[in-house]
Design an enzyme around this catalytic site. Structure first.
Site, short mmCIF file in Angstrom:
data_model
loop_
_atom_site.label_atom_id
_atom_site.label_comp_id
_atom_site.label_asym_id
_atom_site.label_seq_id
_atom_site.Cartn_x
_atom_site.Cartn_y
_atom_site.Cartn_z
N CYS A 152 0.82 -1.22 0.00
CA CYS A 152 0.00 0.00 0.00
C CYS A 152 0.85 1.27 0.00
O CYS A 152 0.36 2.35 0.30
CB CYS A 152 -0.94 0.01 1.19
N ASP B 230 10.42 0.20 8.51
CA ASP B 230 9.55 -0.91 8.92
C ASP B 230 9.02 -0.86 10.35
O ASP B 230 7.85 -1.11 10.56
CB ASP B 230 10.26 -2.24 8.68
N ASN C 182 8.11 -12.51 -3.38
CA ASN C 182 8.50 -11.96 -2.07
C ASN C 182 10.03 -12.00 -1.90
O ASN C 182 10.53 -12.00 -0.79
CB ASN C 182 7.80 -12.76 -0.96
N ALA C 183 10.74 -12.05 -3.01
CA ALA C 183 12.21 -12.03 -2.94
C ALA C 183 12.65 -10.68 -2.35
O ALA C 183 11.94 -9.68 -2.46
CB ALA C 183 12.81 -12.22 -4.32
C1 SPV Z 1 6.49 -7.62 6.56
O1 SPV Z 1 5.94 -8.60 6.05
O2 SPV Z 1 5.86 -6.74 7.15
C2 SPV Z 1 7.95 -7.47 6.43
C3 SPV Z 1 8.72 -8.60 5.95
O3 SPV Z 1 8.46 -6.45 6.79
S1 SPV Z 1 8.91 -9.83 7.15
O4 SPV Z 1 10.25 -9.77 7.67
O5 SPV Z 1 8.66 -11.09 6.49
O6 SPV Z 1 7.95 -9.59 8.21
MN MN Z 2 7.11 -5.17 7.94
#
Ligand code: SPV
Ligand code: MN
Length: 632
Positions: free
Chosen positions: A279, A296, A392-393
């Protein structure tokens, strides 16, 4: 210090490694490492400090143990997760919950504590047999700061260790300096890839389990490698931090931290933002001309009355699909340089170069990828053609390689002072591109809690189905949603400089079904929000907040994008859609009832009052209220 684990640890560690943990003088650290040394039975244990030499050792091991492979550029490597281990395993990620808390946690994926512990201890018994294991010390947030959460990771995957060294700040020295009173407080992560095949990929995916114990701040992750499953410091730690913050009056959010830069006015304004996946979260944090602090995870703390945030991480684990020279020039350019990057689940071509989906470069017809040796047209066991790379790479890279990093904010021990919070969903027909909430509580209940994402043609199943995604944090909220929502409200109300909350929606479609504005328009919505924070713009009222005036957007489109923004486009985008909004709030109510039957009544009362207000507006102005018409 003599301890119960001295014999076993000395038998598996070099003298130097043993000295490193002994120097910490921390019985809880000894107990953690010692008990899992006994239980998982590795061949050796390496204790990793903060030195460059130690970091190099981890990189070398990741290559020599075969979990990573060299690329044409000497500092880049590639790693492949098993074909069935390419994303987070939501089914087998569970909270281990004491009996007395099971009722409270029932809408979260949980297992009764003793049962879960017995299962995970059974799966992990002897799981590291014959393997070389590493113990690492990290910090969530900057070290030696009010935000710091110290963490220990014990893993038999040198790829996991290497990834964490890129993604987090090492903290062996922080552990060394920990005062006696804090020595008990750190998060513990124990991980094993389990049995691996000749490609060094986990074999026993049926025994993949990620069990979280928020009561004791420990996470067990077994038989997996995909970083979202294996890396303790990322989403596992996040669930522990959400639980802990909920008890202690701070917040852990699934958010970027960035600075909007207004050169004309010579000011920098910090925003945080939460967007469900796909998004626009990373692309907002990376808007050209602005500055990034993190992409993140953020912690929020009230420091001397100020709303302050840090990026918990040091690097980014970004989706590589569609990163290309045109759409993401800053990231693309860094992925092409000879500097430390771990690519995962993409193609290594015969030329040793990386290739991925949406790269904007013609890929070769063969090479190695997440399926092993690959040729164009290869099919998997289910008969599906295998693409050059997985959707999802990812790439794993330090953030400070980026030219648009906000260096001050990135290093600040006290974090940055946040003045705006953005919540953005994927919504083809209801919410406007940017709207300011009248106040913090309203923002949490109407912008954050109502967030949704529509399924797209890129996901399986029907298109256009709305998935609730409160605060874009649902996968990680580790206690009941209603309580978490109340804690969000309280946090913002308790600071002196409560930030403004704005909603974003980059995905409104026109009558022809196409998106109305280009990807670049994000910058305009952000700068309107930035101006509102500083009182630069007037706004007009809607039943749910405040939206821009046409002339201000016209100027912003000209200034930042050199585009002419038409008034009829403005009117269409910013029309308030009464019935659609009522439906959205009703969907949110239904979802909260399902997720947390004990959601406080005041939350539902607030939503009901909003619905009544929209209903009245609908009767007075009609279902579609053009901007400027609504007078309350
Ligand atoms: C997410 O999915 O929100 C990510 C990748 O930031 S993971 O590390 O798979 O959670
Ligand atoms: Mn995340």
């Amino acid at each position: 210090m003599s301890n119960a684990f001295e014999t076993i640890l000395k038998s598996k560690m070099s003298e130097q490694s043993y000295r490193k943990i002994e120097a910490l003088n921390n019985p809880k650290v000894m107990e953690f490492i010692g008990s899992f040394a006994e239980h998982c039975d590795p061949a050796s244990i390496y204790v990793c400090g903060d030195s460059e030499e130690d970091k190099q050792y981890v990189r070398d091991q990741a290559l020599s143990q075969g979990e990573e492979h060299p690329m044409a550029l000497s500092k880049q490597t590639i790693h492949w997760d098993g074909y069935g281990d390419q994303a987070r395993d939501k089914v087998n990620t569970k909270f281990m919950v004491y009996k007395e808390n099971l009722e409270r946690m029932k809408s979260l994926n949980s297992v009764e504590y003793e049962e879960g512990l017995a299962e995970i201890m059974d799966i992990s018994k002897g799981i590291m047999n014959g393997k070389d294991v590493v113990v690492l010390f990290f910090s969530e947030g900057p070290t030696e700061s009010p935000f710091t959460i110290p963490c220990i990771q014990m893993t038999d995957s040198w790829y996991v260790a290497h990834s964490e060294q890129i993604l987090y700040r090492t903290a062996y020295n922080h552990f060394l300096k920990m005062p006696e009173s804090e020595k008990d407080h750190f998060y513990r992560f124990i991980h094993s890839a389990g049995e691996v095949d000749e490609r060094k990929c986990t074999v026993n995916l049926d025994k993949r389990r990620i069990y979280m114990d928020t009561q004791n701040n420990i996470v067990y992750s077994m038989n997996d490698q995909y970083a979202g499953n294996s890396i303790g410091l990322k989403k596992h730690s996040m669930r522990l931090a959400i639980n802990e913050s909920g008890k202690n009056g701070w917040l852990c959010e699934h958010m970027f931290v960035m600075a909007a830069v207004n050169e004309e006015k010579n000011r920098k304004t910090y925003f945080c933002g939460a967007y469900p996946s796909a998004c626009g979260k990373t692309s907002t944090a990376m808007i050209p001309g602005e500055q990034i602090v993190g992409d993140d995870i953020a912690y929020f703390r009230n420091i001397n009355g100020e709303f302050r945030a840090v990026n918990v991480e040091f690097g980014m684990f970004g989706i590589i699909k569609d990163v290309n020279a045109k759409d993401d020039p800053l990231i693309f350019e860094n992925l092409m340089k000879d500097q430390e990057v771990i690519f995962s689940n993409i193609l290594k071509g015969p030329d040793g170069k990386p290739y991925w989906l949406g790269m904007g470069v013609e890929p070769p017809d063969e090479g190695f990828n997440h399926s092993g040796e690959w040729k164009k047209g290869n099919k998997d066991a289910k008969g599906n053609e295998i693409d050059i790379a997985h959707g999802n790479a990812r790439y794993t890279m330090r953030l400070d390689y980026l030219a648009n990093i906000d260096k001050d904010g990135f290093e600040a021990k006290d974090g940055v002072m946040v003045q705006g919070v953005l919540y953005g969903g994927r919504d083809s027909d209801t919410t406007v591109p940017v709207e300011e909430s009248p106040d913090w509580k309203d923002g949490i209940l109407l912008k954050a809690a109502t967030l949704e994402s529509e399924t797209t043609s890129a996901t399986l199943g029907a298109e256009g189905v709305r998935k609730p995604s409160p605060m874009a944090n649902l996968d990680f909220v580790s206690y009941p949603l209603g309580e978490y929502t109340m804690n969000n409200i309280k946090f913002g109300e308790n600071v002196d400089n409560t930030p403004k909350i704005f909603s974003n929606n980059y995905f409104m479609r026109g009558k022809d079904g196409n998106f109305i504005t280009s990807k670049l328009a994000k910058r305009v919505w952000l700068h309107w929000a930035e101006g509102r924070v500083h009182g630069d713009y007037e706004a007009c009222e809607t039943p749910t907040g405040k939206i821009p005036l046409y002339q201000d957007l016209k100027d912003l489109f000209k200034k930042y994008l050199d585009e002419d923004f038409a008034e009829d486009t403005y009117t269409y985008l910013f029309t308030f859609r009464c019935s659609k909004w009522i439906e959205k709030i009703e969907r949110t109510k239904t979802f909260y009832v399902k997720m947390d039957a004990n959601t406080p009544k005041e939350i539902f009362e607030y939503w009901d009052a909003t619905i009544a207000r929209i209903q009245t507006a609908k009767e007075k102005y009609g279902d579609l209220i053009e901007p400027g018409k609504y007078q309350g």
